[in-house]
Design a protein around this motif. Structure first.
Motif, PDB file in Angstrom:
ATOM      1  N   ASP A   1     -43.181  -3.614 -16.585  1.00  0.00           N
ATOM      2  CA  ASP A   1     -43.159  -2.670 -15.459  1.00  0.00           C
ATOM      3  C   ASP A   1     -43.641  -1.256 -15.810  1.00  0.00           C
ATOM      4  O   ASP A   1     -44.306  -0.613 -14.976  1.00  0.00           O
TER       5      ASP A   1
ATOM      6  N   ASN B   1     -34.636  -9.642 -10.582  1.00  0.00           N
ATOM      7  CA  ASN B   1     -34.005  -9.890 -11.879  1.00  0.00           C
ATOM      8  C   ASN B   1     -32.536 -10.264 -11.715  1.00  0.00           C
ATOM      9  O   ASN B   1     -31.969 -10.986 -12.521  1.00  0.00           O
TER      10      ASN B   1
ATOM     11  N   ASN C   1     -42.539 -12.116 -10.833  1.00  0.00           N
ATOM     12  CA  ASN C   1     -42.488 -11.347  -9.575  1.00  0.00           C
ATOM     13  C   ASN C   1     -43.187 -12.078  -8.425  1.00  0.00           C
ATOM     14  O   ASN C   1     -42.729 -12.030  -7.284  1.00  0.00           O
TER      15      ASN C   1
ATOM     16  N   ASP D   1     -36.999  -3.555 -18.017  1.00  0.00           N
ATOM     17  CA  ASP D   1     -38.327  -2.926 -18.087  1.00  0.00           C
ATOM     18  C   ASP D   1     -38.572  -2.059 -16.845  1.00  0.00           C
ATOM     19  O   ASP D   1     -39.251  -1.030 -16.925  1.00  0.00           O
ATOM     20  N   ASP D   2     -37.970  -2.440 -15.705  1.00  0.00           N
ATOM     21  CA  ASP D   2     -38.019  -1.541 -14.544  1.00  0.00           C
ATOM     22  C   ASP D   2     -37.405  -0.194 -14.924  1.00  0.00           C
ATOM     23  O   ASP D   2     -37.943   0.876 -14.589  1.00  0.00           O
TER      24      ASP D   2
ATOM     25  N   ASP E   1     -36.546  -3.865  -8.992  1.00  0.00           N
ATOM     26  CA  ASP E   1     -35.376  -4.751  -9.151  1.00  0.00           C
ATOM     27  C   ASP E   1     -34.762  -4.556 -10.537  1.00  0.00           C
ATOM     28  O   ASP E   1     -34.704  -5.484 -11.320  1.00  0.00           O
TER      29      ASP E   1
ATOM     30  N   LEU F   1     -42.443  -2.929  -8.761  1.00  0.00           N
ATOM     31  CA  LEU F   1     -42.023  -3.471 -10.057  1.00  0.00           C
ATOM     32  C   LEU F   1     -41.267  -4.786  -9.926  1.00  0.00           C
ATOM     33  O   LEU F   1     -40.754  -5.298 -10.925  1.00  0.00           O
ATOM     34  N   GLY F   2     -41.166  -5.319  -8.716  1.00  0.00           N
ATOM     35  CA  GLY F   2     -40.384  -6.541  -8.532  1.00  0.00           C
ATOM     36  C   GLY F   2     -41.084  -7.498  -7.576  1.00  0.00           C
ATOM     37  O   GLY F   2     -42.267  -7.329  -7.260  1.00  0.00           O
TER      38      GLY F   2
HETATM   39 CA    CA Z   1     -39.142  -5.820 -12.434  1.00  0.00          CA
END
Ligand code: CA
Ligand code: BDR
Length: 307
Positions: A243, A43, A172, A18-19, A14, A129-130
């Motif tokens: 992430d 995010n 998350n 940081d993703d 998302d 990552l989300g």
């Molecule tokens: Ca994320």
């Protein structure tokens, strides 16, 4: 010495500042072959996270990697209002080009199903990552495909420390607690990378300046992303690289210490949603509980400056 065969991965994401750093790290790592990216609302809304995924690929000259839009809302509750933690564009105003390619028409879960059924069982890892909505939907709707995942490595949750959205809740898992509960209780091979670890991997302004000074394109972009990360979070001294820890774990698991914990995810009230509890009733999950923070930062810098 011959290189090991790259690991086939899907990045579920998302983006997210940081993703974005995690994605750029993956793109800089020949240890991975990225089969595609699936996006999720988190995010910021799904249209923007999907567009940001495409913008990152356009920047890196990797629009050969397909992007599939995933869940716009959580499994079974209304989506949280976007917190806009990462600026209005979800990615801190980073100077990224527009994608020249549209996202694919196939929805994320349909593509994941096809990929997992086409590849040999156990050969595709999902780097999450989300919020875990897409992966939970895969597990619920297409278990025969989900069972073929090699391993899920997910940034999420907090074990012993305070949460970042509730007293015991991390963003998350909080954003879609029912999905997190499905994934954690699924029994699929899962490594959870919680705040307890990601807060030990902190980028400082010096770290960002050193990346910028290299003049290398990926490193300079990560330095810009870090700069906006500092700005969107009241100019703090250092920021945790949540992430990217997922990619760093996949690249160098020896720099992390894992514990096997029996976990359940709370699907309760807003404040408790997504909280993790250790107990006999929980499902056994591998949880990264500590990390050599300076060694993983060195690894991140080395990867970003190698190409
Ligand atoms: Ca994320
Ligand atoms: C997680 O929440 C998001 O804001 C970040 O991108 C990361 O995935 C940290 O709690």
């Amino acid at each position: 010495m011959p290189h090991a065969k790259p690991r086939l991965i899907v990045i579920d994401t998302d983006p997210g500042i940081d993703d974005a750093i995690g994605i750029l790290l993956a793109l800089a790592s020949p240890e991975f072959t990225i089969a595609g990216m699936t996006t999720v609302a988190g995010n910021i809304g799904i249209e923007t996270t999907t567009r940001n995924a495409g913008r990152l690929l356009a920047f890196a000259g990797r629009e050969d990697i397909p992007v599939f839009a995933g869940a716009a809302t959580p499994l079974s509750r209304p989506g949280p209002e976007p917190l806009n933690l990462h600026g209005k564009d979800g990615i801190g105003g980073a100077d990224l080009p527009d994608p020249t390619k549209q996202p694919e028409n196939q929805p994320a879960v349909a593509w994941l199903t096809e990929l997992l059924l086409n590849e040999s069982a156990g050969t595709v890892d999902v780097l999450a990552l989300g919020p875990l909505t897409n992966i939970a939907r895969l597990i619920l709707e297409k278990p025969e495909a989900a069972n073929r995942i090699g391993r899920i490595i997910a940034m999420g949750g907090v074990v012993h420390e305070a949460g970042n959205v509730g007293p015991r809740s991390e963003f998350n898992l909080w954003a879609d607690p029912e999905a997190a509960a499905v994934v954690v209780s699924s029994g699929l091979p899962l490594v959870l990378v919680p705040l307890d670890v990601t807060r030990q991997v902190r980028a400082t302004r010096d770290f960002a300046e050193a990346l910028s000074a290299t003049g290398m394109p990926l490193a300079a972009m990560v330095a810009d992303l870090l700069e906006s990360y500092f700005e969107t979070t009241t100019h703090r001294e250092s920021r945790p690289l949540h992430d990217p820890c997922v990619m760093l774990f996949a690249l160098a698991p020896e720099l992390f210490r894992l514990e096997d914990l029996r976990l359940t995810v709370s699907t309760g009230s807003t404040e408790e949603a997504g909280a993790l509890t250790i107990g006999e009733k929980g499902t056994l999950v591998q949880v990264a509980m500590s990390v050599d923070g300076s060694a993983v930062l060195d690894l991140l810098a080395a990867k970003l400056t190698a190409i």
